[in-house]
Write an enzyme that holds these catalytic residues in place. Structure first.
Site, PDB file in Angstrom:
ATOM      1  N   HIS A 101       4.095   2.668  -4.073  1.00  0.00           N
ATOM      2  CA  HIS A 101       5.489   2.496  -3.713  1.00  0.00           C
ATOM      3  C   HIS A 101       6.511   3.412  -3.825  1.00  0.00           C
ATOM      4  O   HIS A 101       6.807   3.807  -4.733  1.00  0.00           O
ATOM      5  CB  HIS A 101       6.099   1.232  -4.403  1.00  0.00           C
ATOM      6  CG  HIS A 101       7.387   0.688  -3.965  1.00  0.00           C
ATOM      7  ND1 HIS A 101       7.719   0.542  -2.428  1.00  0.00           N
ATOM      8  CD2 HIS A 101       8.758   0.866  -4.712  1.00  0.00           C
ATOM      9  CE1 HIS A 101       9.070   0.228  -2.515  1.00  0.00           C
ATOM     10  NE2 HIS A 101       9.502   0.127  -3.788  1.00  0.00           N
ATOM     11  N   ASP A 103       9.923   5.157  -3.069  1.00  0.00           N
ATOM     12  CA  ASP A 103      11.345   4.536  -2.805  1.00  0.00           C
ATOM     13  C   ASP A 103      11.899   6.055  -2.234  1.00  0.00           C
ATOM     14  O   ASP A 103      11.634   7.109  -2.572  1.00  0.00           O
ATOM     15  CB  ASP A 103      12.231   4.554  -3.834  1.00  0.00           C
ATOM     16  CG  ASP A 103      11.883   3.208  -4.427  1.00  0.00           C
ATOM     17  OD1 ASP A 103      11.870   2.048  -3.782  1.00  0.00           O
ATOM     18  OD2 ASP A 103      11.612   3.056  -5.783  1.00  0.00           O
ATOM     19  N   ASP A 225       9.209  -4.650  -2.167  1.00  0.00           N
ATOM     20  CA  ASP A 225      10.338  -4.251  -3.477  1.00  0.00           C
ATOM     21  C   ASP A 225      11.443  -5.031  -3.115  1.00  0.00           C
ATOM     22  O   ASP A 225      12.476  -5.277  -4.155  1.00  0.00           O
ATOM     23  CB  ASP A 225      10.517  -2.921  -3.727  1.00  0.00           C
ATOM     24  CG  ASP A 225      11.083  -2.520  -5.259  1.00  0.00           C
ATOM     25  OD1 ASP A 225      11.082  -3.659  -5.986  1.00  0.00           O
ATOM     26  OD2 ASP A 225      11.557  -1.706  -5.311  1.00  0.00           O
ATOM     27  N   HIS A 459      15.941   0.089   0.758  1.00  0.00           N
ATOM     28  CA  HIS A 459      16.507  -0.899  -0.285  1.00  0.00           C
ATOM     29  C   HIS A 459      17.032  -0.465  -1.438  1.00  0.00           C
ATOM     30  O   HIS A 459      17.317  -1.149  -2.340  1.00  0.00           O
ATOM     31  CB  HIS A 459      15.745  -1.975  -0.489  1.00  0.00           C
ATOM     32  CG  HIS A 459      14.197  -1.457  -1.044  1.00  0.00           C
ATOM     33  ND1 HIS A 459      13.187  -0.865  -0.520  1.00  0.00           N
ATOM     34  CD2 HIS A 459      13.882  -1.266  -2.635  1.00  0.00           C
ATOM     35  CE1 HIS A 459      12.087  -0.292  -1.453  1.00  0.00           C
ATOM     36  NE2 HIS A 459      12.657  -0.568  -2.400  1.00  0.00           N
TER      37      HIS A 459
HETATM   38 ZN   LIG Z   1      11.457   0.447  -4.360  1.00  0.00          ZN
END
Ligand SMILES: [Zn+2]
Ligand SMILES: *[C@@H]1O[C@H](CO)[C@@H](O)[C@H](O)[C@H]1NC(C)=O
Ligand SMILES: *[C@@H]1O[C@H](CO)[C@@H](O)[C@H](O)[C@H]1NC(C)=O
Ligand SMILES: *[C@@H]1O[C@H](CO)[C@@H](O)[C@H](O)[C@H]1NC(C)=O
Length: 972
Positions: A101, A103, A225, A459
């Protein structure tokens, strides 16, 4: 000609200013096929649509091959090679999905994450992850990996040699590397506007199609997420052709109930207006957020013991690991419906040294499956979300239907993630305005490098939950995007001296302040004419303003409400659809600022539509024709005291100290200004809270311009500032908020439509994202508030609607950021000052949507003002419209942007829900041939919403809802 009804129509139009010989862009029945070298099964077929159904349904995970000699006969032979591992019908199949994941900015900036810089803040380097994963996939062809964020992948891809690129293409073709989501980033779902989400998905998916062809097209969206899930996101994903949607976070009570009832996999019917299954999306809730089961994290960032499989050694642990794994797998299977379960083997920025993960996963699979020889019924395999989804689809079951959404999200009784709806209000506004300018930019390019906008949809960006230095980086990237655009605007009109005033919102524009004569160019990105109030900071006391035809326009100068500029020149501009017009402004009288146009307070401001009365005692009550509206800014203090929990408010979490907010002041210092253009009442409640209530001569909406900050913290308490409208509307605890700026959902206090809520936070637990509007209504009236950015709010008492405008917090809320949300900058050393606008409209029920739809449309896509000092060059074109005629009110022109040299991407949208307006909810016909004034339409091909698939090739899995599930929450 096409007909649509609350629908996006996304087409690629071949255009040219001069007639070309080109025809309609041809579409091919089998674009998702390429030649492969190995062959297993033969299927005979002619056209994708005519494939036998079962075989067609295998397409997402089978590779189909065109045999070239047969192509000549227009008869195609498909060779299907399965890229998913075989599963075992009589066993529990455990799909292990290796993933990372990444970001696109959170604790570090995008660039720091990519390169692995500043590992002192967080150890993460995406370039190494991709390097390492590709190496490891090549070591064992059973291994699988999924990748999500194109912002990172695109960078990495550009810097690879052509032989590495070739290898990666092969991995993609064979399903060993699968893309999921495929947008530029994994968008936040609460604070994003649908227009920006569609754009960021389009950019990433286009890159995938152009690089990998149909094999690169993601079948599954993966929002593991984001902190709550918007129905409009599901609707958009369905219309983008996705087969399924997986996420990790939902309310803890909802999760518990769904586990009991085996309802963690469901069919989301994501629109009240679209005919099913158009907005139906299969939705799967992952078992453990997006993390591996406890004890099975084998990344270098983890510390779980590796599998030690040398039986001669003392610490041999295979039996323990396998035993433990079987317990977890069997227990997980009791809360899901089929004999397939999924496990997410990865987490934040994992797989930088992928060997650790894969070496242990290889062993896990080997040793667990070895037990099958002894009659054990668990089968473990490397898998991907689309392989897992295929098995669920094959199970041919019925699934519970859901028609509401997944807000608000709480992970514990006092931990509601509803603060981020408002966090970083200035960035949220900047993001919205940037989107407006980007659309304008795209349109100008058509009539005559947008990547930063896409990143800000992440996000941890627009949600406001990133670290301060990352927020600054986002703002800088947005600013660079604009820069690119401004150059474009200048070059398009061959006018080098055109200036854009970035700080007009805070009444700063050196050009208008210092020029004796200047012109204002107003570009309107909407497909209908607009009337728009322009407020310009000026130094003089009297000006003349004339429109493009030379006619004088009523204008007024008054003292600026803010402290930044001296005076403000106000006049209404009218701009043509999808085009611009030019106004000329000349100074008549210089001199000192006029005395405040303060009159002995007449308690009323009014125009031909509205009359607003202020209580002479307090200056605070606004009386609309039918209803009384009480408005006082309030705040809630936040320190995280409480007996039940020590959770404080922060960037994510909202947790006020008290259920009764403090009223900032019961009295206000008041000024009233009345001119022929606008009447306004300026109110100061405290040195850090003021508002201007404004009524323009020909507007049906009342404008509330609020200014909040610097929020005082000398009492050592953080504060969440709200504005609350108390009315006599009989709401019976219902209120309404939009989803990503599009369809509106019904909300009810202390209530979830699909399960029995036990409310533990009376305020925070009733907050919802307000992207563009919220309303309350009874049988007679509707009060709608249109916002200029994403905010959070709710209706805590009957008849009342509150919106959180700004918050400044002194504590960290334990969700990873590691710093409190306390925004301070060079311009605002004592704390951020934010200004924004709310538009209020009070309408009889049947016409409410006819008011708020255009208001919100105009708030999102605003006219872009640019200025030229002095006289314009002779022969400058003062007016232009790209359309032959305005589009009907129901149709919103969502996208007009250059696709390639001779084609343009056009999205038209019916912007009314099925029954909200008598007139405008009707189906509309638009003739594309008669749309544009300067473009000739040579051919049209329709695409899916994200423009990465031809519409006639878009086939999705069909799913059957359980009978009797789902509730009706239609907005009447
Ligand atoms: Zn995240
Ligand atoms: C799926 O189930 C339905 C009803 O239970 C049945 O009629 C249908 O044939 C099944 N389809 C397949 C492909 O097994
Ligand atoms: C505006 O006028 C004030 C004084 O009246 C002056 O100090 C200021 O420089 C002027 N601003 C501009 C941009 O000319
Ligand atoms: C996908 O990309 C290919 C070229 O790689 C192109 O021919 C095709 O038109 C693209 N599909 C869409 C829907 O744009």
């Amino acid at each position: 000609m096409s007909r649509f009804c609350i629908l996006f129509t996304c087409v690629r139009v071949k255009v040219h200013v001069k007639k070309l010989s080109g025809a309609v862009s041809a579409t091919f029945c089998f674009t998702h096929m390429t030649v492969l070298t190995y062959i297993e099964v033969l299927v005979l077929c002619q056209k994708s649509a005519r494939l036998p159904k079962t075989d067609f349904q295998c397409l997402p995970v089978f590779l189909c091959v065109i045999s070239l000699p047969m192509l000549a006969n227009r008869l195609r032979v498909c060779v299907c090679v399965q890229s998913c591992h075989a599963t075992k019908p009589g066993m529990l199949n455990v799909h292990l999905v290796p993933h990372t994941h990444d970001d696109v900015g959170w604790l570090k900036t995008v660039d720091q994450y990519y390169y692995g810089d500043r590992n002192d803040i967080q150890h993460a380097g995406v370039q190494y992850i991709l390097d390492s994963v590709v190496d490891q996939l090549l070591k064992n062809q059973d291994r699988r990996f999924i990748y999500v964020e194109m912002a990172f992948f695109y960078r990495w891809w550009k810097s690879q040699s052509s032989s590495v690129q070739q290898t990666v293409k092969q991995l993609v073709n064979e399903g060993r590397l699968e893309f999921v989501n495929g947008g530029w980033c994994m968008s936040d779902e609460a604070a994003t506007h649908y227009s920006a989400v569609i754009d960021q998905m389009t950019i990433g998916l286009r890159f995938l199609n152009e690089t990998f062809g149909a094999f690169g097209r993601p079948r599954v969206t993966w929002h593991i997420d984001p902190f709550g899930h918007a129905r409009e996101h599901a609707s958009m994903f369905a219309q983008m052709g996705f087969d399924g949607f997986f996420f990790g976070r939902l309310d803890y009570q909802d999760r518990a109930r769904r586990m009991r009832n085996k309802e963690q996999e469901l069919l989301w019917r994501a629109s009240d207006s679209l005919t099913p299954p158009m907005a139906d999306l299969f939705t799967g809730i992952l078992p453990n957020g997006y993390n591996p089961p406890e004890g099975f994290c084998w990344d270098q960032l983890c510390s779980d013991p590796p599998i030690r499989d040398d039986p001669d050694l003392e610490d041999y642990n295979v039996d323990d690991v396998v035993g433990c794994f079987l317990v977890i797998a069997n227990s997980q299977s009791t809360v899901y419906k089929t004999n397939h379960i999924i496990m997410t083997m990865g987490s934040d920025f994992q797989y930088e040294n992928a060997n650790l993960w894969y070496k242990n996963l290889d062993k896990l699979i080997h040793y667990v499956n070895a037990r099958q020889a002894n009659g054990n019924k668990v089968n473990v395999l490397y898998s991907t979300p689309s392989c897992y989804l295929q098995e669920l689809h094959r199970a041919n079951l019925t699934w519970p239907l859901k028609t509401d959404d997944f807000f608000p999200y709480a992970d514990d009784a006092h931990d509601f993630w509803t603060g981020y709806f408002t966090s970083r209000p200035a960035l949220k506004r900047y993001e919205r305005i940037s989107n407006s300018n980007l659309q304008t930019c795209n349109q100008l390019e058509v009539f005559g490098g947008p990547k930063a906008m896409a990143v800000a949809q992440h996000h941890d960006a627009v949600s406001g939950t990133e670290k301060q230095h990352v927020a600054n980086d986002y703002a800088r990237k947005l600013a660079n995007g604009w820069q690119h655009c401004r150059v474009l605007q200048a070059s398009h009109r061959k006018c080098s001296s055109r200036i854009y005033c970035e700080n007009l919102n805070v009444s700063v524009c050196p050009l208008t302040e210092s020029s004796k004569k200047f012109s204002v160019n107003v570009y309107n990105p909407l497909a209908r004419p607009v009337t728009w109030p322009v407020r310009l900071p000026v130094n003089g006391t009297a000006y003349s303003v004339s429109d493009a035809s030379g006619k004088a326009v009523d204008c007024q100068v008054s003292m600026c409400a803010s402290s930044f500029a001296v005076n403000e020149l106000v006049f209404q501009v009218q701009a043509p659809p999808l085009g611009y017009t030019t106004y000329t402004v000349a100074l008549i009288q210089d001199g000192p600022p006029p005395a405040p146009a303060q009159q002995r307070a007449p308690p009323v401001i009014q125009n031909k539509f509205l009359q607003v009365t202020f209580d002479p005692e307090t200056g605070l009550i606004i009386e609309l024709p039918n209803d009384v509206l009480l408005k006082r800014p309030r705040y809630n203090a936040s320190a995280g005291n409480n007996v039940e929990s020590r959770q404080p408010s922060g960037a994510y979490i909202f947790r006020p100290n008290s259920s009764t907010p403090f009223i900032i002041s019961r009295t206000a210092k008041t000024e009233i200004i009345k001119t022929s253009v606008v009447q306004e009442v300026r109110q100061w409640f405290a040195p850090w809270v003021s508002q201007v209530v404004r009524l323009y001569a020909d507007s049906r909406a009342l404008e509330l311009e609020w200014t909040v900050g610097p929020v005082p913290i000398d009492d050592s308490l953080g504060k969440e500032v709200i504005t609350r409208l108390d009315t006599s509307i009989k709401t019976s605890e219902y209120f309404y908020t939009d989803s990503n700026g599009r369809e509106v959902l019904q909300r009810k206090k202390d209530f979830w439509p699909t399960w029995n809520l036990k409310q533990s936070e009376p305020i925070a637990g009733n907050y919802y994202p307000i992207n563009s509007r919220a309303y309350i209504k009874d049988d007679v009236d509707q009060l709608t508030v249109v916002t200029d950015r994403s905010q959070g709010g709710g209706s805590i008492q009957n008849g009342s609607l509150e919106i959180m405008l700004h918050h400044r917090l002194l504590h960290y809320d334990f969700r990873g950021v590691g710093e409190p949300l306390n925004e301070i900058s060079g311009i605002f050393p004592d704390g951020l000052v934010v200004r924004g606008r709310l538009l209020l409209t009070l309408d009889p029920l049947p016409t409410a949507a006819d008011m708020h739809r255009p208001l919100a449309e105009g708030m999102v896509l605003q006219p872009l003002l640019t200025f030229t000092a002095g006289d314009l060059k002779p022969n400058t074109q003062l007016e232009f419209s790209g359309l032959l005629a305005a589009l009907p009110p129901a149709v919103h022109l969502l996208t007009l942007s250059q696709w390639d040299e001779d084609s343009v991407l056009l999205r038209l949208e019916h912007q009314y829900q099925s029954s909200e307006s008598k007139v405008s909810s009707q189906a509309v016909t638009v003739n594309l041939q008669k749309l544009f004034s300067t473009l000739e339409v040579l051919g049209v091909a329709e695409l899916n919403l994200s423009a990465n698939q031809w519409k006639d090739e878009m086939k999705r899995f069909d799913w059957t809802p359980e009978k009797g599930t789902g509730h009706q929450c239609c907005v009447s």
